[in-house]
Design a protein around this motif. Structure first.
Motif, PDB file in Angstrom:
ATOM      1  N   ALA A  94      42.838  38.638  46.096  1.00 32.20           N
ATOM      2  CA  ALA A  94      41.416  38.973  46.054  1.00 32.20           C
ATOM      3  C   ALA A  94      41.229  40.491  46.068  1.00 32.20           C
ATOM      4  CB  ALA A  94      40.698  38.332  47.237  1.00 32.20           C
ATOM      5  N   ALA A  95      39.974  40.912  45.950  1.00 27.75           N
ATOM      6  CA  ALA A  95      39.672  42.342  45.838  1.00 27.75           C
ATOM      7  C   ALA A  95      40.071  43.133  47.075  1.00 27.75           C
ATOM      8  CB  ALA A  95      38.183  42.537  45.558  1.00 27.75           C
ATOM      9  N   ASP A  96      40.152  42.474  48.238  1.00 27.55           N
ATOM     10  CA  ASP A  96      40.562  43.174  49.462  1.00 27.55           C
ATOM     11  C   ASP A  96      42.062  43.088  49.690  1.00 27.55           C
ATOM     12  OD1 ASP A  96      40.843  40.537  50.138  1.00 27.55           O
ATOM     13  OD2 ASP A  96      39.420  40.566  51.805  1.00 27.55           O
ATOM     14  N   GLY A  97      42.795  42.539  48.697  1.00 28.89           N
ATOM     15  CA  GLY A  97      44.242  42.465  48.792  1.00 28.89           C
ATOM     16  C   GLY A  97      44.776  41.217  49.459  1.00 28.89           C
ATOM     17  N   ARG A  98      43.900  40.364  49.970  1.00 34.96           N
ATOM     18  CA  ARG A  98      44.356  39.133  50.609  1.00 34.96           C
ATOM     19  C   ARG A  98      44.717  38.079  49.572  1.00 34.96           C
ATOM     20  NH1 ARG A  98      40.046  36.667  54.232  1.00 34.96           N
ATOM     21  NH2 ARG A  98      38.782  37.216  52.418  1.00 34.96           N
ATOM     22  N   LEU A  99      45.605  37.152  49.980  1.00 33.13           N
ATOM     23  CA  LEU A  99      45.903  35.994  49.143  1.00 33.13           C
ATOM     24  C   LEU A  99      44.916  34.887  49.457  1.00 33.13           C
ATOM     25  CD1 LEU A  99      49.805  35.706  49.154  1.00 33.13           C
ATOM     26  CD2 LEU A  99      48.321  35.938  47.154  1.00 33.13           C
ATOM     27  N   VAL A 100      44.368  34.284  48.420  1.00 35.49           N
ATOM     28  CA  VAL A 100      43.362  33.237  48.582  1.00 35.49           C
ATOM     29  C   VAL A 100      43.809  32.008  47.809  1.00 35.49           C
ATOM     30  CG1 VAL A 100      40.959  32.588  48.177  1.00 35.49           C
ATOM     31  CG2 VAL A 100      41.513  34.940  48.833  1.00 35.49           C
ATOM     32  N   THR A 101      43.568  30.840  48.382  1.00 38.23           N
ATOM     33  CA  THR A 101      43.848  29.569  47.707  1.00 38.23           C
ATOM     34  C   THR A 101      42.540  28.953  47.249  1.00 38.23           C
ATOM     35  OG1 THR A 101      45.820  29.153  49.046  1.00 38.23           O
ATOM     36  CG2 THR A 101      44.838  27.267  47.928  1.00 38.23           C
TER      37      THR A 101
ATOM     38  N   VAL B 284      36.222  28.569  38.494  1.00 30.97           N
ATOM     39  CA  VAL B 284      35.488  29.805  38.272  1.00 30.97           C
ATOM     40  C   VAL B 284      36.417  30.875  37.699  1.00 30.97           C
ATOM     41  CG1 VAL B 284      34.123  31.614  39.375  1.00 30.97           C
ATOM     42  CG2 VAL B 284      33.869  29.246  40.126  1.00 30.97           C
ATOM     43  N   LEU B 285      37.693  30.833  38.109  1.00 34.32           N
ATOM     44  CA  LEU B 285      38.639  31.836  37.643  1.00 34.32           C
ATOM     45  C   LEU B 285      39.129  31.565  36.229  1.00 34.32           C
ATOM     46  CD1 LEU B 285      38.742  32.247  40.839  1.00 34.32           C
ATOM     47  CD2 LEU B 285      41.006  33.187  40.437  1.00 34.32           C
TER      48      LEU B 285
ATOM     49  N   THR C  34      38.885  39.170  35.954  1.00 36.74           N
ATOM     50  CA  THR C  34      37.910  40.077  36.570  1.00 36.74           C
ATOM     51  C   THR C  34      37.505  39.636  37.971  1.00 36.74           C
ATOM     52  OG1 THR C  34      36.052  38.874  35.581  1.00 36.74           O
ATOM     53  CG2 THR C  34      36.973  40.718  34.316  1.00 36.74           C
ATOM     54  N   LEU C  35      37.986  38.472  38.429  1.00 31.91           N
ATOM     55  CA  LEU C  35      37.601  37.970  39.743  1.00 31.91           C
ATOM     56  C   LEU C  35      38.765  37.958  40.724  1.00 31.91           C
ATOM     57  CD1 LEU C  35      35.396  34.908  38.684  1.00 31.91           C
ATOM     58  CD2 LEU C  35      34.714  37.289  39.021  1.00 31.91           C
ATOM     59  N   GLY C  36      39.971  38.045  40.235  1.00 27.85           N
ATOM     60  CA  GLY C  36      41.145  38.019  41.088  1.00 27.85           C
ATOM     61  C   GLY C  36      42.402  38.048  40.247  1.00 27.85           C
TER      62      GLY C  36
ATOM     63  N   ARG D 102      30.659  38.150  39.793  1.00 23.87           N
ATOM     64  CA  ARG D 102      31.604  39.263  39.798  1.00 23.87           C
ATOM     65  C   ARG D 102      31.362  40.183  40.973  1.00 23.87           C
ATOM     66  NH1 ARG D 102      33.579  42.714  34.453  1.00 23.87           N
ATOM     67  NH2 ARG D 102      35.331  43.747  35.490  1.00 23.87           N
ATOM     68  N   GLU D 103      30.117  40.391  41.316  1.00 19.32           N
ATOM     69  CA  GLU D 103      29.806  41.236  42.473  1.00 19.32           C
ATOM     70  C   GLU D 103      30.338  40.626  43.764  1.00 19.32           C
ATOM     71  OE1 GLU D 103      25.617  41.614  42.305  1.00 19.32           O
ATOM     72  OE2 GLU D 103      25.622  43.005  40.601  1.00 19.32           O
ATOM     73  N   LEU D 104      30.265  39.301  43.872  1.00 17.33           N
ATOM     74  CA  LEU D 104      30.746  38.632  45.079  1.00 17.33           C
ATOM     75  C   LEU D 104      32.266  38.671  45.180  1.00 17.33           C
ATOM     76  CD1 LEU D 104      28.372  35.523  45.130  1.00 17.33           C
ATOM     77  CD2 LEU D 104      28.395  37.420  46.762  1.00 17.33           C
ATOM     78  N   PHE D 105      32.951  38.451  44.055  1.00 16.06           N
ATOM     79  CA  PHE D 105      34.406  38.421  44.060  1.00 16.06           C
ATOM     80  C   PHE D 105      35.004  39.828  44.060  1.00 16.06           C
ATOM     81  CE2 PHE D 105      33.835  34.039  43.099  1.00 16.06           C
ATOM     82  CZ  PHE D 105      35.041  33.388  43.299  1.00 16.06           C
ATOM     83  N   ASP D 106      34.368  40.750  43.352  1.00 20.02           N
ATOM     84  CA  ASP D 106      34.947  42.079  43.157  1.00 20.02           C
ATOM     85  C   ASP D 106      33.827  43.121  43.156  1.00 20.02           C
ATOM     86  OD1 ASP D 106      36.594  44.199  42.558  1.00 20.02           O
ATOM     87  OD2 ASP D 106      36.795  43.709  40.437  1.00 20.02           O
ATOM     88  N   PRO D 107      33.260  43.425  44.324  1.00 20.07           N
ATOM     89  CA  PRO D 107      32.086  44.320  44.376  1.00 20.07           C
ATOM     90  C   PRO D 107      32.347  45.718  43.843  1.00 20.07           C
ATOM     91  CG  PRO D 107      32.987  43.910  46.579  1.00 20.07           C
ATOM     92  CD  PRO D 107      33.657  42.944  45.655  1.00 20.07           C
ATOM     93  N   ASP D 108      33.588  46.186  43.905  1.00 12.22           N
ATOM     94  CA  ASP D 108      33.911  47.532  43.428  1.00 12.22           C
ATOM     95  C   ASP D 108      34.424  47.540  41.994  1.00 12.22           C
ATOM     96  OD1 ASP D 108      33.227  48.662  45.903  1.00 12.22           O
ATOM     97  OD2 ASP D 108      35.222  48.250  46.712  1.00 12.22           O
TER      98      ASP D 108
END
Length: 312
Positions: free
Chosen positions: A131-138, A155-156, A162-164, A294-300
């Motif tokens: 994810a955008a904060d570097g964490r692994l997400v399932t 969604v991906l 662009t989301l992860g 996109r803002e929710l998944f990757d705000p920056d």
């Protein structure tokens, strides 16, 4: 609140660490569809997803595979058990054999067999991504009958990364057909072939000639051939490089200025020799939803800056 599961996969953790929590980044796969949705901005840091098959359960018809594995390599392993997935592997005249699992999922473009095999998103059961904060997400679950919570992995699919950053995927497999063949039908109406050919997984039409890919038990394919207009075994046509999106019913009234085209009958995809001069507009509500997701998944806007699903 239920805490997310902890992922203790050293290879995926190393991948997530490489993605990191800051700075623009893009996952590089086979590069076969790097231009789709616009090229990433210049200077974006590129990373590569791990490769290899983690676990294959032929009896459950599921496989867990790293995103950097080529689809051709995956299908070679599945073929030993008479199975494959709905992902395009570049076999035959279509695509490239360097296409990776993660790239195929991120682009989300089904092969010409979508008519019979469905969209590739239907084959994706679970994704693990950075994810955008570097964490692994399932996202999603490992079983075919998983119905718990939101189906986030879909969604991906088609998000162009662009989301992860996809690390691996659990995919649904399917049996390879007992018999399959391409046939060419002269003087055939594509609508008639669509209604008649029950074993057709692909029907292509260039305005005068119809090609059909028939798959299934040999007796069922022979039954379709007996009911179809006269046909001959043939290779499918080469596909022009650009994809247009049209309603399936509008494929039969394309304007003359379209030029040479190959239409996927029953699906709504038209392969043309030039970019679409009049693409269907994106509804304002859909565009707003895309931006919000996109803002929710990757705000920056770290992931694949410069690419956008609205340019597909």
């Amino acid at each position: 609140m239920i805490a997310p599961p902890v992922i203790e996969d050293a290879e995926l953790l190393a991948f997530a660490a490489e993605v990191g929590p800051s700075g623009p980044v893009a996952v590089r796969g086979g590069g076969t569809q790097w231009h789709v949705g616009g090229a990433p901005d210049h200077g974006v840091r590129e990373v590569r997803a791990p490769s290899g098959i983690v676990e294959y359960r032929p009896d459950e018809m599921t496989v867990c595979v790293r995103a950097g594995t080529t689809v051709a390599e995956l299908h070679a392993v599945l073929a030993e058990h008479g199975q494959r997935t709905a992902l395009p592997d570049g076999s035959g005249p279509f695509g490239s054999r360097s296409s990776t699992v993660g790239g195929a999922i991120a682009v989300g473009r089904s092969p010409v067999t979508r008519l019979g095999n469905g969209h590739i998103r239907d084959a994706v059961l679970q994704l693990r991504y950075a994810a955008a904060d570097g964490r692994l997400v399932t996202a999603g679950g490992p079983t075919v009958k998983n119905v718990t919570g939101f189906d986030m992995c879909r969604v991906l699919v088609g998000s162009l990364g662009t989301l992860g950053c996809i690390g691996d995927a659990i995919l649904r497999t399917r049996p390879k057909p007992e018999h399959e063949q391409w046939v060419q039908l002269e003087d055939a109406e594509p609508q008639t072939v669509l209604r008649t050919a029950r074993t057709a997984t692909a029907i292509l039409w260039d305005g005068s000639v119809v090609w059909a890919r028939l798959c299934g038990h040999h007796v069922d394919v022979e039954d379709d051939l007996a009911r179809l207009p006269a046909s001959s075994a043939a290779q499918p046509p080469d596909l022009p490089p650009y994809r247009w999106s049209r309603r399936p019913k509008d494929l039969y009234c394309l304007p003359e200025e379209t030029g040479r085209f190959i239409a996927e009958v029953g699906v709504g995809v038209v392969h043309c020799e030039r970019p679409d001069p009049d693409p269907p507009p994106v509804a304002p509500g859909v565009a707003a939803l895309n931006r919000r997701v996109r803002e929710l998944f990757d705000p920056d806007r770290r992931f694949n800056p410069g690419r956008s699903v609205e340019r597909l």
